[in-house]
Design a protein around this motif. Sequence first.
Motif, mmCIF file in Angstrom:
data_model
loop_
_atom_site.group_PDB
_atom_site.id
_atom_site.type_symbol
_atom_site.label_atom_id
_atom_site.label_comp_id
_atom_site.label_asym_id
_atom_site.label_seq_id
_atom_site.Cartn_x
_atom_site.Cartn_y
_atom_site.Cartn_z
ATOM 1 N N LEU A 55 -0.775 -10.669 15.361
ATOM 2 C CA LEU A 55 -1.570 -9.445 15.472
ATOM 3 C C LEU A 55 -2.575 -9.489 16.623
ATOM 4 N N LEU A 56 -2.692 -10.621 17.300
ATOM 5 C CA LEU A 56 -3.700 -10.752 18.349
ATOM 6 C C LEU A 56 -3.485 -9.819 19.545
ATOM 7 N N PRO A 57 -2.242 -9.585 19.981
ATOM 8 C CA PRO A 57 -2.078 -8.722 21.160
ATOM 9 C C PRO A 57 -2.715 -7.350 21.019
ATOM 10 N N ALA A 58 -2.796 -6.818 19.800
ATOM 11 C CA ALA A 58 -3.408 -5.509 19.587
ATOM 12 C C ALA A 58 -4.900 -5.524 19.876
ATOM 13 N N GLU A 59 -5.493 -6.733 19.909
ATOM 14 C CA GLU A 59 -6.926 -6.862 20.175
ATOM 15 C C GLU A 59 -7.183 -7.631 21.470
ATOM 16 N N ARG A 60 -6.208 -7.621 22.352
ATOM 17 C CA ARG A 60 -6.291 -8.312 23.649
ATOM 18 C C ARG A 60 -6.520 -9.811 23.469
ATOM 19 N N GLY A 61 -5.975 -10.332 22.381
ATOM 20 C CA GLY A 61 -6.049 -11.765 22.136
ATOM 21 C C GLY A 61 -4.735 -12.442 22.514
ATOM 22 N N GLN A 62 -4.828 -13.723 22.837
ATOM 23 C CA GLN A 62 -3.642 -14.459 23.280
ATOM 24 C C GLN A 62 -3.757 -15.924 22.882
ATOM 25 N N ILE A 63 -2.653 -16.478 22.379
ATOM 26 C CA ILE A 63 -2.585 -17.920 22.139
ATOM 27 C C ILE A 63 -2.429 -18.596 23.491
ATOM 28 N N THR A 64 -3.418 -19.395 23.868
ATOM 29 C CA THR A 64 -3.418 -20.016 25.196
ATOM 30 C C THR A 64 -3.054 -21.491 25.156
ATOM 31 N N VAL A 75 5.768 -17.922 15.993
ATOM 32 C CA VAL A 75 5.432 -16.604 15.444
ATOM 33 C C VAL A 75 5.392 -15.522 16.513
ATOM 34 N N THR A 76 5.169 -15.893 17.772
ATOM 35 C CA THR A 76 5.102 -14.886 18.828
ATOM 36 C C THR A 76 6.473 -14.305 19.149
ATOM 37 N N GLY A 77 7.524 -14.886 18.578
ATOM 38 C CA GLY A 77 8.865 -14.362 18.812
ATOM 39 C C GLY A 77 9.233 -13.198 17.914
ATOM 40 N N SER A 78 8.356 -12.835 16.975
ATOM 41 C CA SER A 78 8.632 -11.725 16.055
ATOM 42 C C SER A 78 7.431 -10.798 15.989
ATOM 43 N N SER A 79 7.699 -9.518 15.748
ATOM 44 C CA SER A 79 6.623 -8.535 15.608
ATOM 45 C C SER A 79 5.966 -8.687 14.243
ATOM 46 N N PRO A 80 4.755 -8.165 14.061
ATOM 47 C CA PRO A 80 4.119 -8.207 12.735
ATOM 48 C C PRO A 80 5.002 -7.599 11.651
ATOM 49 N N HIS A 81 5.698 -6.510 11.981
ATOM 50 C CA HIS A 81 6.573 -5.880 11.001
ATOM 51 C C HIS A 81 7.728 -6.806 10.621
ATOM 52 N N ASP A 82 8.289 -7.486 11.607
ATOM 53 C CA ASP A 82 9.376 -8.426 11.323
ATOM 54 C C ASP A 82 8.890 -9.574 10.444
ATOM 55 N N ALA A 111 5.723 -1.766 -0.564
ATOM 56 C CA ALA A 111 7.156 -1.939 -0.807
ATOM 57 C C ALA A 111 7.983 -1.233 0.255
ATOM 58 N N VAL A 112 7.514 -0.077 0.696
ATOM 59 C CA VAL A 112 8.238 0.657 1.732
ATOM 60 C C VAL A 112 8.291 -0.154 3.019
ATOM 61 N N GLY A 113 7.191 -0.852 3.341
ATOM 62 C CA GLY A 113 7.160 -1.681 4.534
ATOM 63 C C GLY A 113 8.184 -2.797 4.512
ATOM 64 N N ARG A 114 8.560 -3.242 3.318
ATOM 65 C CA ARG A 114 9.576 -4.293 3.185
ATOM 66 C C ARG A 114 10.977 -3.697 3.031
ATOM 67 N N GLY A 115 11.061 -2.370 2.905
ATOM 68 C CA GLY A 115 12.364 -1.731 2.788
ATOM 69 C C GLY A 115 12.978 -1.839 1.407
ATOM 70 N N LEU A 116 12.144 -1.903 0.352
ATOM 71 C CA LEU A 116 12.660 -2.069 -1.009
ATOM 72 C C LEU A 116 13.088 -0.731 -1.602
ATOM 73 N N ARG A 117 13.991 -0.819 -2.567
ATOM 74 C CA ARG A 117 14.500 0.387 -3.218
ATOM 75 C C ARG A 117 13.753 0.644 -4.527
ATOM 76 N N ARG A 118 14.152 1.755 -5.184
ATOM 77 C CA ARG A 118 13.371 2.256 -6.316
ATOM 78 C C ARG A 118 13.221 1.238 -7.443
ATOM 79 N N ALA A 119 14.309 0.552 -7.817
ATOM 80 C CA ALA A 119 14.238 -0.400 -8.928
ATOM 81 C C ALA A 119 13.307 -1.553 -8.592
ATOM 82 N N ALA A 120 13.394 -2.046 -7.349
ATOM 83 C CA ALA A 120 12.520 -3.140 -6.928
ATOM 84 C C ALA A 120 11.068 -2.695 -6.880
ATOM 85 N N ILE A 121 10.832 -1.448 -6.484
ATOM 86 C CA ILE A 121 9.467 -0.911 -6.455
ATOM 87 C C ILE A 121 8.894 -0.853 -7.869
ATOM 88 N N ALA A 122 9.700 -0.392 -8.817
ATOM 89 C CA ALA A 122 9.236 -0.318 -10.214
ATOM 90 C C ALA A 122 8.906 -1.708 -10.744
#
Length: 249
Positions: A55-64, A75-82, A111-122
Motif C-alpha cells: 500500500l506504500l505507493p499510494a502514499e509516495r512510499g517505497q521499499i528502498t 509482496v511488490t509483485g502483487s497489487s493490494p487487491h491481489d 466478502a465482495v472484495g474476495r469474490g465470494l458467493r451468497r452461501a459463503a457470505i451467509a
Amino acid sequence: MSDVLLEFDNVSVRYAGAIAALHGVSLKVHKGEIVALLGANGAGKTTLLKAASNLLPAERGQITGGHILFRGRDVTGSSPHDHIRKGLVPVLEGRRLFRSLTIEENLITGAVGRGLRRAAIADGLEQVYTLFPRLRDRRLSVAGLTSGGEQQMAAIGRGLMARPDLFVLDEPSMGLAPLVVAEIFDALTRLNTETGLTILVAEQNSSVALRHAHHATVIENGRSTLSGRASDLAARDDIKASYLGGHAA
C-alpha cells in the motif's frame, strides 16, 4: 516446506524519496501464530504493515532496501487487491467503514472484495456475529451512528469476511475502553486457537498485545530493537520500562 507465512528481511522504507521511515527491520510471522509489533506512535509500525500489503505507493512510499515475502513471493509483485484474494487481509488504522451503510452492508463488502458467493457470505456473517454478538444486534444500524467499539468490531468483521490466511491489524485498540479492547483481543485469540488464523497486529498497548501474542518485535525510531517470545518480554520489568511503556489493559 517452511511454515513462514510472512517475512520482513532487513526492510528499509522512504517516503517521497527523502524521508526515511524504516531502517533494516527484520521479523518472521509463522503460520498459526499471533505476532505483535510493538512501539510508540510514529515508530514505524503502520509503515511496515502497509509495506506488507503493498500500500506504500499510494502514499509516495517505497521499499528502498531488503525484501518482504508473503508465501515466499515478493509482496511488490502483487497489487493490494491481489493480496486480499491470496489471503493477506489488512485492517487499517482508523476503522474506515462506509459510514452511511449499515453494519451488515459493511461486512458484506469484505466478502465482495474476495469474490465470494451468497452461501459463503451467509456463513461468514454467521461467523462474525458469533464472534461479536453485539454486531448481530446492530446489524441494521447505520455504521456512522454506532459506537467506536462496534465500528472496530465491524472493521475486523469485514476483514474476516474476506477469509484471511494472514490477518494484519493496525492498532485495533486505539481509542477504545479497556473492556472493549479485552473483548476484541479475546475474540482474535479465539479465532487463532479454533481456526489457526495467523495474525500480525501492531499495537501501542503493549500489555494486552503481549498477553495474547506468541511472539513480539519492538520497533523504535524505524528499527527493530528487540524480538522474542511474548511471555518472556512481558516478564521483564526492564524491557517494559525501556521499550513498552507499561500500558494497562
